[in-house]
Design a protein around this motif. Structure first.
Motif, mmCIF file in Angstrom:
data_model
loop_
_atom_site.group_PDB
_atom_site.id
_atom_site.type_symbol
_atom_site.label_atom_id
_atom_site.label_comp_id
_atom_site.label_asym_id
_atom_site.label_seq_id
_atom_site.Cartn_x
_atom_site.Cartn_y
_atom_site.Cartn_z
ATOM 1 N N ASN A 875 0.838 -1.198 0.000
ATOM 2 C CA ASN A 875 0.000 0.000 0.000
ATOM 3 C C ASN A 875 0.880 1.257 0.000
ATOM 4 O OD1 ASN A 875 0.770 0.618 2.690
ATOM 5 N ND2 ASN A 875 -0.842 -0.721 3.488
ATOM 6 N N ILE A 876 0.249 2.412 -0.038
ATOM 7 C CA ILE A 876 1.004 3.667 -0.162
ATOM 8 C C ILE A 876 1.897 3.900 1.045
ATOM 9 C CG2 ILE A 876 0.727 6.184 -0.154
ATOM 10 C CD1 ILE A 876 -1.573 5.829 -2.109
ATOM 11 N N LEU A 910 -7.589 2.818 -2.352
ATOM 12 C CA LEU A 910 -8.815 3.416 -1.834
ATOM 13 C C LEU A 910 -9.751 2.343 -1.314
ATOM 14 C CD1 LEU A 910 -9.829 6.204 -4.406
ATOM 15 C CD2 LEU A 910 -9.070 6.538 -2.039
ATOM 16 N N PRO A 911 -10.503 2.601 -0.224
ATOM 17 C CA PRO A 911 -11.499 1.632 0.255
ATOM 18 C C PRO A 911 -12.707 1.626 -0.674
ATOM 19 C CG PRO A 911 -11.559 3.624 1.590
ATOM 20 C CD PRO A 911 -10.380 3.754 0.675
ATOM 21 N N PRO A 912 -13.498 0.529 -0.662
ATOM 22 C CA PRO A 912 -14.629 0.391 -1.600
ATOM 23 C C PRO A 912 -15.647 1.524 -1.503
ATOM 24 C CG PRO A 912 -14.131 -1.708 -0.556
ATOM 25 C CD PRO A 912 -13.291 -0.692 0.131
ATOM 26 N N PRO A 931 -14.206 16.045 -5.157
ATOM 27 C CA PRO A 931 -15.357 16.022 -4.245
ATOM 28 C C PRO A 931 -15.043 16.751 -2.949
ATOM 29 C CG PRO A 931 -14.221 13.929 -4.176
ATOM 30 C CD PRO A 931 -13.555 14.734 -5.258
ATOM 31 N N ALA A 932 -16.095 17.163 -2.236
ATOM 32 C CA ALA A 932 -15.896 17.847 -0.952
ATOM 33 C C ALA A 932 -15.549 16.870 0.156
ATOM 34 C CB ALA A 932 -17.158 18.631 -0.585
ATOM 35 N N GLU A 933 -16.002 15.644 0.029
ATOM 36 C CA GLU A 933 -15.773 14.636 1.055
ATOM 37 C C GLU A 933 -15.305 13.346 0.382
ATOM 38 O OE1 GLU A 933 -15.828 15.154 4.164
ATOM 39 O OE2 GLU A 933 -16.827 17.109 4.268
ATOM 40 N N PRO A 934 -14.595 12.493 1.099
ATOM 41 C CA PRO A 934 -13.998 12.760 2.403
ATOM 42 C C PRO A 934 -12.722 13.587 2.279
ATOM 43 C CG PRO A 934 -13.471 10.536 1.735
ATOM 44 C CD PRO A 934 -14.357 11.106 0.657
#
Length: 951
Positions: A875-876, A910-912, A931-934
């Motif tokens: 992972n990162i 990224l999570p699902p 996007p504004a979130e998350p």
């Protein structure tokens, strides 16, 4: 004044009245000017005999001499000494009860005293000022006159009012005296006191019998060891100055238990009786060591003090010289030692910052006070801090109250020990006498108490009057409860302020309707004073770190001509026998390429540690220690781990260099726990590290460390000729290119990646596996984890094409290594090893190359290596740890690669739920705005877009 031109008469008065045979240097000239009626400013070193300059004129001239002195103990000592010589002297201060004060003032007005000693606060009393104006003093003497100047080292507001007080007395002739004042301070004193054509007398700051030394230490434990050494080498009475009450207690405990010396403590946290007892024990020889804050010593006349040790550095050279000057007043050799650590400066910086708090904090405290209902407000500094919510310590709260008091926004009442304060807020004595008419006829107890308070305050209408409640209760035949009840009732009905005895500050807000923004405070002036305090701290720090004559530094600071290149043989920089530390440090110039590289490596290591570890731990990391602490703290993964392993310096010697760099301000430390500081680069350290043309350094280092540091660093080839035989090898050039690329990514010098000697070994040995890499000198586990795969791929792509001459200095290449390096598998490559936290099977020497990989012989970019880690399932965060890069750099690498058609599954980073949300957002926002979130994942948006759209 008849003796002004009578040298014989002056000598006779000196002998008959003071029992002295001759004047000390400068005394006669000053006294003659004073007797001639001229204003005088006298700067005379501690122990130089300043007091005689006004005492002798006082006893041979008509009229009274008024002496302003800052300390009650100092007044008492001088008055007692004068009375023993048959000289009529007295004092007027708060130690006298009301009856004694009235009696003393009547005697003063009757003219029976030659000298009257008072504190500067006495001029707050209009009754006293009026009486002295009627008497018209023949001379006004102001001792410790540096307290007048805002540019001095001990500025006191009541001293600043003495100029106006002098004018109220009719501007009598004035002599101002101090032991320490720069030219700037001297001019300010003369201006503040309105001295007319004053005679300036600077009798010389040099004290030839004093020996100066500085011991550079790290923690308090090291200071205690140096203190032991100093006291053992200098038997006899000693004063030890410490920066706080807690340190005084700690040092005194060490001296008593470990050194078996008779010791007393003196600081402002003790009751007056305890302080007096400590002073008397030391003065009379019952104790031969006193550990004290700077509250001790002013006016203490003990001639045989053999050593003065500063456990912590003072904030100014004036303060240091004044306190150190209390040694050796008998003219015999005495020692003055400063125990210095880098933390001392930060402590003084904290003191300065506390003394000059931010504007917002001043306004916040004022608004809190003006909104309270109680009047006056009786709160400790700690209570004000807690209830106002100001994010400062108690000392800074006290400074805020001083600022507000000086601006006229509040009035401060500071009860003295076991004393209360009463003030009648009326315009005249007549109105004072009429207050009783406002009480009912049956208020017998209240009338009696009011009469007692009025009698005490007569002549001091509108002024705070101090008294002991128990004494007035006894005089009135009341118990304390009845007295308190009566006073409370009087305060409720009449214009009376009453502050009972308590350990805090009573405050009255002058105008509660006035808001903070309307309070007139000259913050520009305060900021100027703050900068001046920092300038003086710089000079004190320079003294501590200097490698030139300390005596010359002191003399030049106070304006005396002194050659900074001459040797005095009376300081540790001029005479090694006077060294202030147990391990003699030499001034070591960092003027060679090798020594500069060692310093750069150390600074780089400190920077990579990011302020999380102490000096010893960082030194162990640089030396490549195999201690468990390295793994536990993740230090083994730093690029600077083991960078000085082959430098010839032990980790303790590296720690010595770190301490020396701290002493010159390139490294700073901060105590996160008692006696456990962590280190980090200062701003100056960052600048020196970034600037390849930075000026040379001079470090104070033990001789052995200096010798090792200045010889050629064994991790670097001694000359370019030793690698000339490698210049034509393509692998040598490829490794140089890779090293430079990685250095740019990490913003570090190339040698921090690995040294020329390591590159030379890589070219000569041609390792083909992680196990082979471990045999290469200069490649530890962290470097193999981070750079092993690209190194092996580069080596595999550059087989040996001609014999390589083995350099005598290079690592010997075993035959089996040559065999491996001559015929490596053409397509061999190594996947980056997994990080220690991630369990994995044993690494395979030549794992299968993924189909998406480029041929091993091609150039592999740093972005590709990052991408390969994600492609293999890391992972990162893991990729960031393996490569030693910030996560933001890893994301940037991945985005760059995806935009060049190297596939990457979004599920790898990224999570699902985020993937689903971002896919929906992309459908409704085709322009691609994030996007504004998350919010926490928005930095991954460009990578997500690249994976979905290819751009």
């Amino acid at each position: 004044m008849s003796l002004v031109n009578d040298p014989v008469g002056l000598e006779a008065a000196l002998h008959e009245r003071f029992g002295l045979q001759q004047f000390r240097p400068g005394q006669r000239e000053v006294i003659e000017q004073v007797l001639g009626g001229r204003d005088v400013l006298c700067v005379m070193p501690t122990g130089g005999g300043k007091s005689l300059c006004y005492q002798l004129p006082a006893v041979v001239s008509p009229g009274v001499t008024l002496v302003v002195s800052p300390l009650i103990a100092l007044m008492k000592d001088q008055v007692d000494a004068l009375n023993q010589r048959g000289i009529h002297a007295t004092l007027l201060n708060s130690t006298l009860d009301l009856g004694e004060q009235r009696q003393r003032m009547a005697e003063i007005e009757a003219g029976i005293y030659d000298l009257v000693y008072v504190a500067p606060e006495r001029f707050r009393s209009s009754r006293f000022t009026s009486m002295m104006a009627r008497l018209q003093p023949a001379l006004m003497a102001i001792d410790e006159a540096h307290c007048i100047s805002q540019w001095g080292h001990d500025f006191r507001p009541d001293y600043a009012r003495l100029g106006e007080a002098r004018r109220q007395l009719g501007s009598p002739p004035c002599i101002a005296l101090t032991a320490t004042a720069t030219d700037n301070v001297r001019r300010d004193i003369a201006a503040q006191l309105d001295l007319r054509d004053p005679g300036f007398f600077i009798t010389g700051f040099d004290r030839p019998n004093l020996r100066y030394a500085v011991a550079k230490t790290a923690r308090d434990e090291a200071k205690l060891e140096e203190l032991r050494r100093v006291l053992e080498r200098n038997p006899g009475p000693s004063v030890i100055y410490a920066s706080s009450r807690a340190r005084c207690e700690m040092v005194a405990d060490y001296v008593a238990k470990q050194l078996r010396r008779e010791v007393v403590v003196y600081h402002a946290g003790l009751e007056r009786e305890a302080r007096n007892s400590s002073q008397e024990s030391f003065m009379h020889g019952d104790a031969d060591v006193v550990v004290a804050t700077n509250a001790f010593g002013m006016g203490v006349d003990k001639a045989d003090i053999r050593s003065v040790v500063h456990f912590n550095m003072p904030g100014t050279l004036e303060a240091y010289y004044q306190e150190a000057g209390r040694a050796g007043r008998d003219g015999l050799p005495s020692t003055c030692v400063l125990l210095f650590s880098a933390g001392d400066r930060r402590l003084q910086e904290m003191f300065i910052d506390n003394e000059y708090p931010p504007i917002s904090a001043v306004h916040q405290v004022y608004e809190f006070l003006r909104r309270r209902d109680d009047d006056p407000i009786q709160m400790t500094h700690a209570e004000i801090r807690e209830e106002s919510g100001v994010n400062l310590n108690e000392s800074a709260v006290g400074a805020i109250l001083k600022i507000l008091d000086a601006s006229g926004a509040i009035e401060k009442f500071a009860p003295r020990e076991n004393m209360a304060i009463v003030r009648f807020n009326v315009d005249s004595e007549e109105n004072l006498a009429g207050l009783a008419d406002q009480l009912g006829p049956q208020a017998h107890v209240r009338r009696a108490v009011l009469a007692g308070l009025e009698a005490m305050s007569r002549g001091r209408v509108g002024e705070p009057c101090y008294f002991r409640p128990d004494e007035i209760a006894t005089a009135l035949g009341l118990d304390r409860t009845a007295l308190n009840r009566a006073i409370k009732s009087l305060v409720a009905e009449l214009p009376i302020d009453y502050i009972p005895p308590f350990r805090g500050t009573a405050i009255r807000v002058v105008d509660r309707a006035r808001k903070a923004r309307n309070v007139e405070i000259d913050f520009t002036k305060l900021e100027k004073r703050k900068r001046h305090e920092y300038d003086k701290l710089d000079r004190m720090t320079q003294y501590a770190l200097s490698t030139i004559c300390r005596r010359s530094l002191i003399l030049s600071y106070f304006g005396e001509k002194a050659s900074l290149s001459e040797r005095c043989d009376g300081c540790d920089n001029c005479n090694a026998d006077l060294d202030g530390s147990s391990s003699r440090s030499s001034a070591t110039p960092i003027d060679t390429q090798e020594s500069r590289e060692v310093i750069q490596k150390i600074l780089s290591g400190v920077a990579r540690a990011k302020g999380r570890f102490g000096k010893t731990t960082v030194a162990q990391m640089l030396a490549g220690s195999d201690s468990e602490r390295m793994t536990r703290g993740g230090l083994h993964q730093l690029s600077t781990f083991g960078i000085l392993k082959h430098s010839g310096l032990t980790h303790k010697e590296i720690a010595d260099v770190v301490e020396a760099l701290s002493a010159v301000g390139l490294i700073e430390s901060q105590a996160v726990d008692r006696f456990k500081p962590v280190i980090a680069l200062s701003e100056a350290g960052w600048e020196w590290l970034r600037d390849r043309e930075a000026p040379g350094l001079v470090l104070g280092l033990p001789a052995e460390v200096a010798h090792k540091l200045r010889r050629r660093d064994t991790s670097t080839p001694s000359s370019a000729s030793e690698t000339d035989d490698l210049a034509g090898d393509p692998l040598w050039e490829r490794l140089k290119s890779l090293r430079q690329q990685w250095a740019r990514e990490l913003k570090q010098p190339a040698y921090c990646i690995f040294s020329n000697q390591t590159m030379e070994a890589l070219v000569r040995q041609r390792p083909t596996s992680p196990a082979d890499l471990a045999d290469v000198k200069g490649l530890g586990r962290a470097r193999i984890e981070r750079y092993g795969a690209p190194l092996l791929e580069a080596i595999a792509g550059h087989p040996v094409t001609s014999p390589i001459t083995t350099n005598p200095r290079s690592v010997t290449v075993a035959p089996r290594d040559l065999e491996k390096s001559e015929a490596p598998p053409a397509a061999a490559t190594i996947a980056p090893p997994e990080p220690p936290p991630r369990p994995a099977p044993a690494p395979t020497p030549t794992p299968t190359v993924a189909p998406t990989q480029a041929p091993a012989s091609e150039h592999v970019s740093t972005e590709e290596w990052t991408w390969r880690l994600l492609d293999r399932g890391f992972n990162i965060d893991e990729a960031s740890a393996i490569r030693g890069l910030d996560p933001a750099v890893v994301i940037r690498h991945l985005t760059w690669m995806v935009r060049r058609d190297r596939r990457l599954a979004v599920e790898s980073f990224l999570p699902p739920e985020t993937i689903a949300a971002w896919d929906a957002w992309s459908t409704s926002h085709p322009a691609g705005e994030p996007p504004a979130e998350p919010a926490a994942s928005v930095s991954l948006w460009p990578l997500f877009r690249a994976c979905r759209t290819g751009h």
